[in-house]
Design a protein around this motif. Structure first.
Motif, PDB file in Angstrom:
ATOM      1  N   MET A 265       0.727  -1.064   0.115  1.00 24.45           N
ATOM      2  CA  MET A 265       0.049  -0.061   0.004  1.00 24.45           C
ATOM      3  C   MET A 265       0.775   1.332   0.109  1.00 24.45           C
ATOM      4  N   VAL A 266       1.884   1.216   0.667  1.00 27.05           N
ATOM      5  CA  VAL A 266       2.902   2.229   0.651  1.00 27.05           C
ATOM      6  C   VAL A 266       3.365   2.593  -0.746  1.00 27.05           C
ATOM      7  N   ASP A 267       3.693   1.652  -1.304  1.00 29.65           N
ATOM      8  CA  ASP A 267       4.506   1.610  -2.734  1.00 29.65           C
ATOM      9  C   ASP A 267       3.274   1.974  -3.590  1.00 29.65           C
ATOM     10  N   ASN A 268       2.189   1.758  -3.409  1.00 30.84           N
ATOM     11  CA  ASN A 268       1.175   2.039  -4.298  1.00 30.84           C
ATOM     12  C   ASN A 268       0.461   3.595  -3.989  1.00 30.84           C
ATOM     13  N   SER A 269       0.563   3.872  -2.676  1.00 32.80           N
ATOM     14  CA  SER A 269      -0.055   5.118  -2.274  1.00 32.80           C
ATOM     15  C   SER A 269       1.056   6.283  -2.515  1.00 32.80           C
ATOM     16  N   LEU A 270       2.080   6.008  -2.314  1.00 39.37           N
ATOM     17  CA  LEU A 270       3.276   6.958  -1.940  1.00 39.37           C
ATOM     18  C   LEU A 270       4.491   6.673  -3.052  1.00 39.37           C
ATOM     19  N   GLY A 271       4.080   6.093  -4.051  1.00 39.12           N
ATOM     20  CA  GLY A 271       5.408   5.455  -4.932  1.00 39.12           C
ATOM     21  C   GLY A 271       5.526   6.635  -5.805  1.00 39.12           C
ATOM     22  N   SER A 272       4.995   7.700  -5.752  1.00 40.17           N
ATOM     23  CA  SER A 272       5.288   8.858  -6.814  1.00 40.17           C
ATOM     24  C   SER A 272       6.717   9.163  -6.788  1.00 40.17           C
ATOM     25  N   ASP A 273       7.436  10.128  -7.631  1.00 37.22           N
ATOM     26  CA  ASP A 273       8.691  10.623  -7.629  1.00 37.22           C
ATOM     27  C   ASP A 273       9.104  11.782  -6.525  1.00 37.22           C
ATOM     28  N   PHE A 274       7.860  12.628  -6.202  1.00 41.95           N
ATOM     29  CA  PHE A 274       7.992  13.599  -5.409  1.00 41.95           C
ATOM     30  C   PHE A 274       6.746  13.746  -4.657  1.00 41.95           C
ATOM     31  N   ILE A 275       6.805  14.149  -3.244  1.00 42.23           N
ATOM     32  CA  ILE A 275       5.440  14.223  -2.454  1.00 42.23           C
ATOM     33  C   ILE A 275       5.584  15.670  -1.729  1.00 42.23           C
ATOM     34  N   SER A 280       0.602  16.650   9.148  1.00 42.29           N
ATOM     35  CA  SER A 280      -0.256  15.581   9.844  1.00 42.29           C
ATOM     36  C   SER A 280      -0.814  14.729   8.761  1.00 42.29           C
ATOM     37  N   VAL A 281      -0.531  13.370   8.453  1.00 40.56           N
ATOM     38  CA  VAL A 281      -0.936  12.680   7.595  1.00 40.56           C
ATOM     39  C   VAL A 281      -2.356  12.076   7.730  1.00 40.56           C
ATOM     40  N   GLY A 282      -3.488  12.157   7.142  1.00 43.32           N
ATOM     41  CA  GLY A 282      -4.666  11.487   7.543  1.00 43.32           C
ATOM     42  C   GLY A 282      -5.462  12.319   7.913  1.00 43.32           C
ATOM     43  N   LEU A 283      -5.120  13.305   9.098  1.00 43.20           N
ATOM     44  CA  LEU A 283      -5.887  14.150   9.867  1.00 43.20           C
ATOM     45  C   LEU A 283      -5.705  15.561   9.071  1.00 43.20           C
ATOM     46  N   TRP A 284      -6.364  15.394   8.011  1.00 41.88           N
ATOM     47  CA  TRP A 284      -6.262  16.642   6.994  1.00 41.88           C
ATOM     48  C   TRP A 284      -6.740  17.989   7.406  1.00 41.88           C
ATOM     49  N   GLY A 285      -7.705  18.018   8.377  1.00 43.21           N
ATOM     50  CA  GLY A 285      -8.419  19.304   8.703  1.00 43.21           C
ATOM     51  C   GLY A 285      -7.279  20.125   9.639  1.00 43.21           C
ATOM     52  N   SER A 286      -6.437  19.434  10.196  1.00 41.22           N
ATOM     53  CA  SER A 286      -5.283  20.213  10.888  1.00 41.22           C
ATOM     54  C   SER A 286      -4.269  20.601  10.234  1.00 41.22           C
ATOM     55  N   ASN A 287      -4.175  20.648   8.895  1.00 40.10           N
ATOM     56  CA  ASN A 287      -3.325  21.059   8.301  1.00 40.10           C
ATOM     57  C   ASN A 287      -3.577  22.398   7.324  1.00 40.10           C
ATOM     58  N   ALA A 389     -19.787   3.250  -4.998  1.00 42.72           N
ATOM     59  CA  ALA A 389     -19.557   2.802  -6.000  1.00 42.72           C
ATOM     60  C   ALA A 389     -18.632   1.677  -5.852  1.00 42.72           C
ATOM     61  N   ALA A 390     -17.899   1.624  -4.849  1.00 44.99           N
ATOM     62  CA  ALA A 390     -16.719   0.587  -4.599  1.00 44.99           C
ATOM     63  C   ALA A 390     -16.272   1.041  -3.027  1.00 44.99           C
ATOM     64  N   VAL A 391     -15.598  -0.269  -2.569  1.00 48.31           N
ATOM     65  CA  VAL A 391     -14.860  -0.066  -1.200  1.00 48.31           C
ATOM     66  C   VAL A 391     -13.374  -0.400  -1.647  1.00 48.31           C
ATOM     67  N   ALA A 392     -12.378   0.859  -1.246  1.00 48.37           N
ATOM     68  CA  ALA A 392     -11.089   0.605  -1.209  1.00 48.37           C
ATOM     69  C   ALA A 392     -10.424   1.557  -0.182  1.00 48.37           C
ATOM     70  N   SER A 393      -9.177   1.353  -0.044  1.00 48.50           N
ATOM     71  CA  SER A 393      -8.405   1.819   1.070  1.00 48.50           C
ATOM     72  C   SER A 393      -6.940   2.375   0.605  1.00 48.50           C
ATOM     73  N   ASP A 394      -6.454   3.384   0.996  1.00 53.09           N
ATOM     74  CA  ASP A 394      -5.066   3.511   0.974  1.00 53.09           C
ATOM     75  C   ASP A 394      -4.307   3.911   2.265  1.00 53.09           C
ATOM     76  N   LEU A 395      -3.064   3.769   2.308  1.00 53.98           N
ATOM     77  CA  LEU A 395      -2.338   3.827   3.725  1.00 53.98           C
ATOM     78  C   LEU A 395      -2.686   5.001   4.424  1.00 53.98           C
ATOM     79  N   LEU A 396      -2.785   6.295   3.608  1.00 54.68           N
ATOM     80  CA  LEU A 396      -2.625   7.550   4.020  1.00 54.68           C
ATOM     81  C   LEU A 396      -4.108   7.651   4.857  1.00 54.68           C
ATOM     82  N   ASN A 397      -5.187   6.843   4.796  1.00 48.32           N
ATOM     83  CA  ASN A 397      -6.363   7.163   5.187  1.00 48.32           C
ATOM     84  C   ASN A 397      -7.081   5.969   5.847  1.00 48.32           C
ATOM     85  N   ALA A 398      -5.974   4.974   6.321  1.00 50.48           N
ATOM     86  CA  ALA A 398      -6.488   3.730   6.825  1.00 50.48           C
ATOM     87  C   ALA A 398      -6.883   3.710   8.083  1.00 50.48           C
ATOM     88  N   LYS A 399      -6.762   4.804   8.741  1.00 50.78           N
ATOM     89  CA  LYS A 399      -7.028   4.806  10.251  1.00 50.78           C
ATOM     90  C   LYS A 399      -8.445   5.435  10.583  1.00 50.78           C
TER      91      LYS A 399
END
Length: 598
Positions: A265-275, A280-287, A389-399
């Motif tokens: 999931m890390v490789d799939n969600s965060l495998g881009s060249d730059f980020i 705070s990852v996941g708790l987006w409202g505090s950013n 439409a579907a059920v899916a998850s990524d590592l950033l928002n798994a919690k």
């Protein structure tokens, strides 16, 4: 909340296993105490002691031992909690921005733990106390009838065990979590029921192997015969080892399954060249977010191929707080992705044509909805209906409970057009160092983000996972310690019961080395029997727990090869360690005193 509940369930399950193992050890200890005091009990019964007095004396002893052990356990448990939190602080603070404090021990928890410890101790001693009170004074003065006891335990109980194992295997073949979860517990119970009948065949099998390795000394055959003289006691000890080693194998299954899934999931969600990473990852409202101008500027950099962003808005659904993330489906698929458990990537296209959403597993569990159901989301413009439409998850928002919609719908319904997270990929022929320097220069004007390489971030998270899972292994390995105590207890009483026999062996020429080797071989045979049962139970138990976790988190099962190897090594190591004191005692016996022993 759902993730925390699952963690509590898992910890409670392993706590129950620890209590179960402790109960077996205490049960075996009281059986040993009763066996050692058989003549004393007979004398007391002869002098007029009633059955109630015998039961009461043993239960009072159990109460005192349980109280003392529980108080010591509270202190040791608190120190272990401090150590675990210290190890977990680094990964948690780096990944989800959480600072841990000191462990909090609530008074009801402490009192409840003491009550459970005392209750388990007294309950484990109840059957030995009852059996001790039932024998007549004349029977108490005679040797124990191990063979009769063995036949009683391998009769109806064996076939009940076979039936329960069969039911658990049918539950496994069904593939339904509703049957697999109770099937794991049933499987362990079935193994413990069939254990007494399998002690002798297993001891004979492993005994022949050792006999071939020690053909001149005949140690293997002698150790096998000694071990099977008290099969019921050996079965209890093997059952304790079964639970301890099953815990290790199950832990291996969970750790390897979760590690493989999370890294994928890390490789799939965060495998881009730059980020562009917020604090705070996941708790987006505090950013602090950024305007769309940043993403547009990045797209204009020579060498940049695709830029994808997250936009955030808070909402509620069926009374649950929900994190709503807006994505650009086409760009998102190029640089990142979701792990689908229901539905497929075709759902991305549906996000752009209608009011549909992709939900993660926590949202589905907390709301009780299913795919294609409609859900009412609270928005600044009032309640609006969306279709799942579907059920899916990524590592950033798994919690936390999260749904994904298109950025167009997010802006229209939630009036949000600010980016809280940015990923980008470069063109295949782009110079990563040159383009990366330009991207980082742009990022300096947006200090709310940390610009990092996706590969570097992946390596950082992988090292954090390694540290976290190592701490988990240490915690589970502690649960295996009761099997060492059980084997030590069994080997000690076995040597005590054969004091006279050992003296005779020494009198006819047996060396101290041969006596020591015989005891060590018995312990290794006992460990091997426990390892076989433990591996069988651990594989099923691990699969059961992974199936339970899959309800809220997508995770495939990985067969725990290293966990099995660790269980075998720990079993044999514990067997060797458990034999040290009894073997030393047996080898150093005074021949004359041993022959006089009754």
């Amino acid at each position: 909340f759902a993730t925390m509940e699952m963690a509590k369930i898992a910890l409670n399950a392993f706590g129950a296993l620890a209590l179960f193992m402790g109960g077996f050890i205490i049960f075996n200890t009281f059986r040993t105490i009763v066996a050692e005091r058989r003549r004393d009990i007979g004398m007391l019964r002869t002098l007029g002691a009633t059955r109630r007095m015998i039961i009461g004396a043993i239960l009072v002893e159990g109460f005192l031992l349980g109280l003392l052990g529980s108080l010591i356990g509270l202190v040791v448990g608190y120190l272990m909690a401090v150590a675990v939190l210290a190890v977990a602080q680094g990964p948690l603070s780096a990944f989800i921005n959480i600072k841990l404090g000191w462990p909090i021990i609530q008074i009801p928890l402490a009192v409840g733990s003491v009550m459970i410890g005392v209750s388990v101790t007294m309950l484990a001693g109840l059957i030995p106390a009852w059996n001790a009170s039932r024998v007549t004074p004349l029977e108490a003065l005679r040797p124990t009838a191990a063979e009769v006891e063995f036949k009683n335990q391998t009769g109806r109980g064996f076939w009940v065990g076979v039936a329960t194992i069969t039911l658990s295997l049918l539950a496994l073949l069904s593939g339904q979590s509703a049957f697999i979860l109770p099937g794991g517990v049933i499987f362990l119970v079935g193994l413990m029921l069939v254990a007494p009948a399998l002690v002798r065949p297993f001891a004979a099998f492993f005994g022949r192997i050792i006999a071939r390795l020690t053909v001149r000394q005949g140690i293997g055959g002698l150790a096998e015969k000694n071990l099977t003289r008290q099969p019921s006691r050996i079965a209890v000890t093997s059952s304790t080892s079964l639970l301890a080693l099953a815990t290790i194998v199950a832990a291996g299954g969970i750790v390897f399954s979760m590690k493989g899934t999370l890294l994928t999931m890390v490789d799939n969600s965060l495998g881009s060249d730059f980020i562009f990473l917020p604090p705070s990852v996941g708790l987006w409202g505090s950013n602090l977010s950024a305007s769309p101008l940043l993403a547009e500027t990045l797209r204009k950099v020579d060498g940049v191929d695709t830029v994808s962003t997250f936009r955030f808005a808070p909402s509620q659904a069926k009374g649950q707080v929900v994190s709503v993330l807006g994505i650009q489906p086409q760009d998102f698929q190029k640089v990142s992705g979701l792990n689908f458990t229901e539905g497929s990537s075709a759902a991305y296209q549906e996000l752009t044509t209608e009011r549909t959403l992709i939900a993660n597993s926590i949202f589905m569990v907390s709301t009780g909805l299913g795919v294609n159901d409609s859900v009412e989301l609270t928005t600044p413009n009032g309640p609006i209906q969306y279709r799942i439409a579907a059920v899916a998850s990524d590592l950033l928002n798994a919690k936390i409970s999260t749904i994904y919609i298109s950025q167009a719908n997010l802006q229209k319904d939630f009036a949000s057009d600010q980016d809280v997270f940015i990923q980008l990929d470069l063109l295949p022929d782009a110079d990563k160092e040159v383009v990366g320097a330009q991207i980082k220069a742009i990022g300096k004007d947006y200090p709310q983000f940390k610009v990092i390489s996706g590969k570097d971030y992946f390596n950082t998270i992988e090292s954090q996972f390694e540290a976290a899972f190592s701490a988990v292994y240490i915690l589970f390995a502690v649960l295996a310690f009761p099997s060492l105590i059980a084997m030590l207890n069994t080997m000690t009483i076995s040597v005590m019961e054969r004091t006279r026999e050992i003296g005779m062996v020494r009198a006819v020429g047996g060396t101290r080395w041969q006596i020591r080797s015989m005891v060590v071989t018995e312990a290794l045979l006992l460990a091997a029997i426990g390892a076989v049962f433990g591996i069988l139970g651990g594989v099923y138990l691990g699969y059961m727990l992974v199936t339970a976790i899959e309800v809220v988190f997508p995770m495939g099962y990985s067969f725990p090869f290293l966990g099995i190897v660790a269980a075998v090594v720990i079993a044999l190591l514990f067997g060797g360690v458990a034999a040290i004191i009894p073997a030393r005692k047996a080898a150093r016996m005074d021949i004359i005193q041993a022959l006089r022993y009754e």
